[in-house]
Design an enzyme around this catalytic site. Structure first.
Site, PDB file in Angstrom:
ATOM      1  N   GLU A 137      -3.654   9.881  -1.549  1.00 53.42           N
ATOM      2  CA  GLU A 137      -4.795   8.978  -1.329  1.00 53.42           C
ATOM      3  C   GLU A 137      -5.078   8.822   0.158  1.00 53.42           C
ATOM      4  O   GLU A 137      -6.220   8.783   0.602  1.00 53.42           O
ATOM      5  CB  GLU A 137      -4.517   7.605  -1.961  1.00 53.42           C
ATOM      6  CG  GLU A 137      -5.715   6.661  -1.964  1.00 53.42           C
ATOM      7  CD  GLU A 137      -5.785   5.731  -0.749  1.00 53.42           C
ATOM      8  OE1 GLU A 137      -6.769   5.009  -0.610  1.00 53.42           O
ATOM      9  OE2 GLU A 137      -4.848   5.749   0.098  1.00 53.42           O
ATOM     10  N   GLU A 138      -4.002   8.706   0.928  1.00 50.51           N
ATOM     11  CA  GLU A 138      -4.170   8.442   2.363  1.00 50.51           C
ATOM     12  C   GLU A 138      -4.690   9.676   3.099  1.00 50.51           C
ATOM     13  O   GLU A 138      -4.416  10.807   2.712  1.00 50.51           O
ATOM     14  CB  GLU A 138      -2.822   8.010   2.969  1.00 50.51           C
ATOM     15  CG  GLU A 138      -2.230   6.748   2.349  1.00 50.51           C
ATOM     16  CD  GLU A 138      -2.980   5.464   2.713  1.00 50.51           C
ATOM     17  OE1 GLU A 138      -3.985   5.548   3.468  1.00 50.51           O
ATOM     18  OE2 GLU A 138      -2.576   4.391   2.248  1.00 50.51           O
ATOM     19  N   ASP A 157       0.850  -1.201   0.000  1.00 48.40           N
ATOM     20  CA  ASP A 157       0.000   0.000   0.000  1.00 48.40           C
ATOM     21  C   ASP A 157       0.884   1.250   0.000  1.00 48.40           C
ATOM     22  O   ASP A 157       1.131   1.822   1.050  1.00 48.40           O
ATOM     23  CB  ASP A 157      -0.916  -0.058   1.235  1.00 48.40           C
ATOM     24  CG  ASP A 157      -1.899   1.095   1.305  1.00 48.40           C
ATOM     25  OD1 ASP A 157      -2.067   1.809   0.310  1.00 48.40           O
ATOM     26  OD2 ASP A 157      -2.503   1.281   2.378  1.00 48.40           O
ATOM     27  N   ASP A 195      -4.928  -1.265  -6.189  1.00 51.71           N
ATOM     28  CA  ASP A 195      -4.509  -0.879  -4.849  1.00 51.71           C
ATOM     29  C   ASP A 195      -4.331  -2.151  -4.026  1.00 51.71           C
ATOM     30  O   ASP A 195      -5.191  -3.038  -4.053  1.00 51.71           O
ATOM     31  CB  ASP A 195      -5.589   0.028  -4.220  1.00 51.71           C
ATOM     32  CG  ASP A 195      -5.075   0.806  -3.010  1.00 51.71           C
ATOM     33  OD1 ASP A 195      -3.886   0.684  -2.676  1.00 51.71           O
ATOM     34  OD2 ASP A 195      -5.875   1.544  -2.406  1.00 51.71           O
ATOM     35  N   HIS A 217      -1.723  -1.120   6.764  1.00 46.05           N
ATOM     36  CA  HIS A 217      -1.344   0.084   7.529  1.00 46.05           C
ATOM     37  C   HIS A 217      -0.485  -0.255   8.750  1.00 46.05           C
ATOM     38  O   HIS A 217      -0.539   0.469   9.748  1.00 46.05           O
ATOM     39  CB  HIS A 217      -2.579   0.897   7.940  1.00 46.05           C
ATOM     40  CG  HIS A 217      -3.195   1.641   6.771  1.00 46.05           C
ATOM     41  ND1 HIS A 217      -4.226   2.533   6.896  1.00 46.05           N
ATOM     42  CD2 HIS A 217      -2.896   1.616   5.445  1.00 46.05           C
ATOM     43  CE1 HIS A 217      -4.536   3.031   5.706  1.00 46.05           C
ATOM     44  NE2 HIS A 217      -3.747   2.485   4.814  1.00 46.05           N
TER      45      HIS A 217
HETATM   46 ZN   LIG Z   1      -3.639   2.812   2.699  1.00 49.12          ZN
END
Ligand SMILES: [Zn+2]
Length: 330
Positions: A187-188, A153, A225, A298
């Site tokens: 994106e995060e 990610d 993703d 994460h």
């Molecule tokens: Zn992420």
């Protein structure tokens, strides 16, 4: 990525899969969507006799080279906005796309940490047909998380898209739609995932494409993703366009990769949503089951040893095959 409102095992969509009792909430923040929107799944699906618009052999990217790109991106360290790793990733993209038709879409977004500079990269590979297929991913990592290198990610899609660029570049006078490869920034979430604190680059680009008319020339937006997991199982996403998800499934079947697709049904919040909101047909190729109970997601354990070149290959080939099947339908 991302955020998921609901996870459950899919049974009706997968012939031969028995039992459908498991139903699990995987919401980060606790909220949950009550409806699974079954009506959306009944839209017209493409014919199973779909044939590609050209007679070229099925796509086959170089898995080892894709993995090597991923490795190099991971080695830059954390790549959140304004970090040294982010700058290195930008330079890496510039260097590897040198000579291509590249648009650098630089902008500033208002965030909980103030105004932050971001940049999306768009590399354009012309085809013979009028219309654009977008293959996208994000290249930023978790904001201010210095313990997180984001192999899956999302170095996985950052590197995969670079290999796809090499693959497309090598094709002279390519048949089919023009393909735009897009590396999205921001994106995060900066603080906590919400509609206004997430997918910054995608929101900016969707607005721009709506204003300048690009959006109506886009035949499909395919997002990748978290696609490097050794144990690859791409979710069927309820927030994607149903017939385009069907087409992804057809492409996977044509290439013999169907066992890696659609064992689970999910509703994913990710970079595809701003484009869906402006009427673009979207499909998110995401495996939101990364380690037991998604434990690596994460976490500092999102490292290269969890990834496989074969997974990159499967997703890359299926994205390209989906793009190839598109002209037969829409
Ligand atoms: Zn992420």
């Amino acid at each position: 990525m991302a955020h998921v409102t609901r996870v459950f095992i899919l049974c009706l969509m997968v012939p031969g899969l028995l039992g459908c009792a498991r139903n699990q909430s995987s919401t980060k923040s606790g909220e949950e969507t009550a409806s699974a929107r079954p009506a959306a799944m009944t839209e017209t699906t493409p014919s199973s006799e779909a044939l590609p618009a050209d007679s070229t052999p099925p796509p086959h990217i170089d898995a080892a080279k894709a993995m090597d790109y991923v490795r190099q991106v991971v080695n830059f360290g954390p790549r959140y906005i304004n970090s040294p790793g982010h700058k290195k990733a930008e330079q890496f993209l510039r260097a590897h796309l040198k000579g291509d038709d590249v648009e650098e879409d630089a902008f500033t977004m208002s965030t909980p940490a103030g105004n932050l500079p971001m940049v999306n990269f768009i590399a354009k590979f012309p085809g013979s047909q009028n219309g654009i297929v977008v293959l996208a991913g994000h290249y930023d990592t978790l904001y201010k998380r210095d313990d997180f290198v984001g192999a899956n990610d999302a170095a996985s899609d950052t590197g995969l898209l670079l290999e796809i660029a090499d693959y497309l570049r090598a094709q002279k006078k390519r048949q089919g739609y023009t393909i735009w490869l897009v590396w999205l920034d921001g994106e995060e979430a900066i603080k906590q995932w919400s509609d206004t604190d997430s997918v910054y680059g995608a929101r900016h680009l969707a607005e721009k494409w709506q204003k300048d008319g690009t959006a109506k020339n886009i035949k499909a937006f395919l997002l990748a993703d978290m696609i490097g997991d050794k144990d690859l199982d791409i979710d069927r996403d309820q927030n994607s366009t149903p017939w385009l998800e069907d087409l992804v499934g057809q492409a996977a079947t044509r290439l013999g990769y169907q066992s890696h697709f659609f064992q689970r049904l999910n509703a994913v919040e990710d970079d595809h949503l701003p484009f869906a909101r402006i009427g673009v047909r979207v499909a998110d190729l995401i495996d939101f089951s990364y380690g037991y109970n998604n434990v690596f997601w994460h976490s500092p354990q999102d490292t290269l040893d969890k990834l496989s070149p074969q997974s990159l290959q499967i997703v890359g080939d299926v994205m390209l095959e989906t793009a190839r099947l598109l002209p037969a339908h829409k």
